[in-house]
Design a protein around this motif. Sequence first.
Motif, PDB file in Angstrom:
ATOM      1  N   PRO A 181      14.541  56.468  23.323  1.00 36.32           N
ATOM      2  CA  PRO A 181      13.040  56.127  25.210  1.00 36.32           C
ATOM      3  C   PRO A 181      13.318  57.714  26.219  1.00 36.32           C
ATOM      4  N   ASP A 182      13.884  58.643  25.922  1.00 37.57           N
ATOM      5  CA  ASP A 182      13.677  59.344  26.710  1.00 37.57           C
ATOM      6  C   ASP A 182      12.968  59.843  28.243  1.00 37.57           C
ATOM      7  N   TYR A 183      12.417  60.057  28.783  1.00 31.15           N
ATOM      8  CA  TYR A 183      12.059  60.318  30.031  1.00 31.15           C
ATOM      9  C   TYR A 183      12.190  58.583  30.654  1.00 31.15           C
ATOM     10  N   PHE A 184      10.992  57.931  29.639  1.00 31.74           N
ATOM     11  CA  PHE A 184      11.050  56.261  30.454  1.00 31.74           C
ATOM     12  C   PHE A 184      12.835  55.789  30.858  1.00 31.74           C
ATOM     13  N   VAL A 185      13.682  55.971  30.118  1.00 27.83           N
ATOM     14  CA  VAL A 185      15.261  55.759  30.857  1.00 27.83           C
ATOM     15  C   VAL A 185      15.449  56.280  31.993  1.00 27.83           C
ATOM     16  N   ASP A 186      15.399  57.667  32.186  1.00 28.92           N
ATOM     17  CA  ASP A 186      15.866  58.979  33.557  1.00 28.92           C
ATOM     18  C   ASP A 186      14.638  58.196  34.667  1.00 28.92           C
ATOM     19  N   PHE A 187      13.947  57.294  33.872  1.00 25.97           N
ATOM     20  CA  PHE A 187      12.661  56.877  35.316  1.00 25.97           C
ATOM     21  C   PHE A 187      13.187  55.600  35.663  1.00 25.97           C
ATOM     22  N   LEU A 188      13.400  54.570  34.506  1.00 23.97           N
ATOM     23  CA  LEU A 188      14.165  53.573  35.053  1.00 23.97           C
ATOM     24  C   LEU A 188      15.317  53.717  35.789  1.00 23.97           C
ATOM     25  N   THR A 189      16.181  54.662  35.545  1.00 22.16           N
ATOM     26  CA  THR A 189      18.031  54.838  35.994  1.00 22.16           C
ATOM     27  C   THR A 189      17.627  55.543  37.621  1.00 22.16           C
TER      28      THR A 189
ATOM     29  N   ALA B 262       5.855  64.462  34.495  1.00 23.13           N
ATOM     30  CA  ALA B 262       5.312  64.714  36.001  1.00 23.13           C
ATOM     31  C   ALA B 262       4.561  63.076  35.775  1.00 23.13           C
ATOM     32  N   LEU B 263       2.982  63.970  34.350  1.00 18.27           N
ATOM     33  CA  LEU B 263       2.141  62.446  34.397  1.00 18.27           C
ATOM     34  C   LEU B 263       3.393  60.990  34.148  1.00 18.27           C
ATOM     35  N   ALA B 264       3.840  60.916  32.973  1.00 16.64           N
ATOM     36  CA  ALA B 264       4.472  60.132  32.777  1.00 16.64           C
ATOM     37  C   ALA B 264       5.145  59.607  33.626  1.00 16.64           C
ATOM     38  N   HIS B 265       5.601  59.786  34.678  1.00 14.55           N
ATOM     39  CA  HIS B 265       6.248  59.410  36.336  1.00 14.55           C
ATOM     40  C   HIS B 265       4.882  58.689  36.999  1.00 14.55           C
ATOM     41  N   VAL B 266       3.404  58.545  36.676  1.00 19.15           N
ATOM     42  CA  VAL B 266       2.612  58.697  37.131  1.00 19.15           C
ATOM     43  C   VAL B 266       1.871  56.970  36.868  1.00 19.15           C
ATOM     44  N   ILE B 267       2.216  56.971  35.614  1.00 18.89           N
ATOM     45  CA  ILE B 267       2.108  55.649  34.687  1.00 18.89           C
ATOM     46  C   ILE B 267       3.443  55.143  34.619  1.00 18.89           C
ATOM     47  N   TYR B 268       3.912  55.614  34.707  1.00 15.47           N
ATOM     48  CA  TYR B 268       5.278  54.329  35.090  1.00 15.47           C
ATOM     49  C   TYR B 268       5.794  53.533  36.120  1.00 15.47           C
ATOM     50  N   SER B 269       4.956  54.729  37.280  1.00 16.14           N
ATOM     51  CA  SER B 269       5.825  54.307  38.593  1.00 16.14           C
ATOM     52  C   SER B 269       4.130  53.383  39.517  1.00 16.14           C
ATOM     53  N   ARG B 270       2.978  53.632  38.160  1.00 13.84           N
ATOM     54  CA  ARG B 270       2.138  51.957  38.400  1.00 13.84           C
ATOM     55  C   ARG B 270       2.448  50.790  37.589  1.00 13.84           C
ATOM     56  N   TRP B 271       3.338  50.977  36.190  1.00  9.50           N
ATOM     57  CA  TRP B 271       3.852  49.597  35.672  1.00  9.50           C
ATOM     58  C   TRP B 271       4.443  49.080  36.311  1.00  9.50           C
ATOM     59  N   ILE B 272       5.595  50.127  36.761  1.00 10.05           N
ATOM     60  CA  ILE B 272       6.368  48.784  37.500  1.00 10.05           C
ATOM     61  C   ILE B 272       6.176  47.822  38.415  1.00 10.05           C
ATOM     62  N   ARG B 273       5.337  48.819  39.134  1.00 11.06           N
ATOM     63  CA  ARG B 273       4.532  47.653  40.398  1.00 11.06           C
ATOM     64  C   ARG B 273       4.439  46.166  40.249  1.00 11.06           C
ATOM     65  N   ASN B 274       4.342  45.506  38.644  1.00 16.22           N
ATOM     66  CA  ASN B 274       4.351  44.346  38.225  1.00 16.22           C
ATOM     67  C   ASN B 274       5.708  43.773  37.785  1.00 16.22           C
ATOM     68  N   LEU B 275       6.740  44.450  38.399  1.00 22.94           N
ATOM     69  CA  LEU B 275       7.957  43.880  37.524  1.00 22.94           C
ATOM     70  C   LEU B 275       8.208  43.076  38.776  1.00 22.94           C
ATOM     71  N   PRO B 276       8.716  41.651  37.700  1.00 20.01           N
ATOM     72  CA  PRO B 276       9.392  40.628  38.996  1.00 20.01           C
ATOM     73  C   PRO B 276      10.503  41.119  38.714  1.00 20.01           C
ATOM     74  N   GLY B 277      10.930  40.448  40.635  1.00 19.89           N
ATOM     75  CA  GLY B 277      12.003  40.916  41.378  1.00 19.89           C
ATOM     76  C   GLY B 277      12.237  42.875  41.693  1.00 19.89           C
ATOM     77  N   LEU B 278      11.554  43.017  41.723  1.00 19.27           N
ATOM     78  CA  LEU B 278      11.450  44.893  41.876  1.00 19.27           C
ATOM     79  C   LEU B 278      11.013  44.876  43.550  1.00 19.27           C
ATOM     80  N   VAL B 279      12.564  45.243  44.051  1.00 17.20           N
ATOM     81  CA  VAL B 279      12.360  45.010  45.728  1.00 17.20           C
ATOM     82  C   VAL B 279      11.552  46.157  46.136  1.00 17.20           C
TER      83      VAL B 279
END
Length: 240
Positions: free
Chosen positions: A15-23, A223-240
């Motif tokens: 999962p590489d940068y995806f788990v870095d981002f979530l962490t 850097a581009l993955a960060h942009v994509i993932y930032s957009r994706w997590i916007r709709n995660l339920p429970g995200l503060v």
Amino acid sequence: MKPVLIIQQVLFDTPDYFVDFLTEQKIPFEVRHMYAGELPPESIQDYSGYCMLGGPMSVNDEENFPFLRQEKELVRQALAADIPMIGHCLGGQLISTALGGTVQKALMYEIGWNPIHVIDAHAARDWFGGHTDFELFQWHNETFSVPEGAKLIASNPYCQNQAFTIGEKHIAMQFHCEVKDKKVRHWAIDEKSDIDAVLHLPSVQSSESLVASLKERIPTSNALAHVIYSRWIRNLPGLV
């Protein structure tokens, strides 16, 4: 909040940068390792999001890889429950086929840093930070169709369907925006014979050039993955 479910199909497609981002974002996650004999959960209800990674198997080969059948079932559950999904390479193909699309041989192999063109202006702003043309890592020889109700947002000359979205929450990608140095280096060196077999194609880069490009390419890709993932997590339920 509930964790994001990550399905890792094979040992070296990590999962590489995806788990870095979530962490970094303090978002909990759970990785299920198919190659180690683990299985996907029966229900998506215990998760806030669903991420599927890549793998060398065909998405159509459920006989030899029966866990793919359950991964597709979870796609349908996630869509019905409005739980955000993100698919990388094989993961994008799983989303397509689970929702009535097809996966077949691509026009040609893609291996390396290939161009991607965002064909939808809204998607360029919304998912890619305004970028309409960029290069991300690819390794595939099959391609997904865009299922009914989805919208194609990115393309390239070698593989027409590079990314599609479903509504505002789900994205399927043919490319690998998650890669970091170690994974690409492993593929380039340990899978060199596979690269050499198709090196005559314009969509394939040599093992040597892939390794030489890592210092320059990986930061830009992350850097581009960060942009994509930032957009994706916007709709995660429970995200503060």
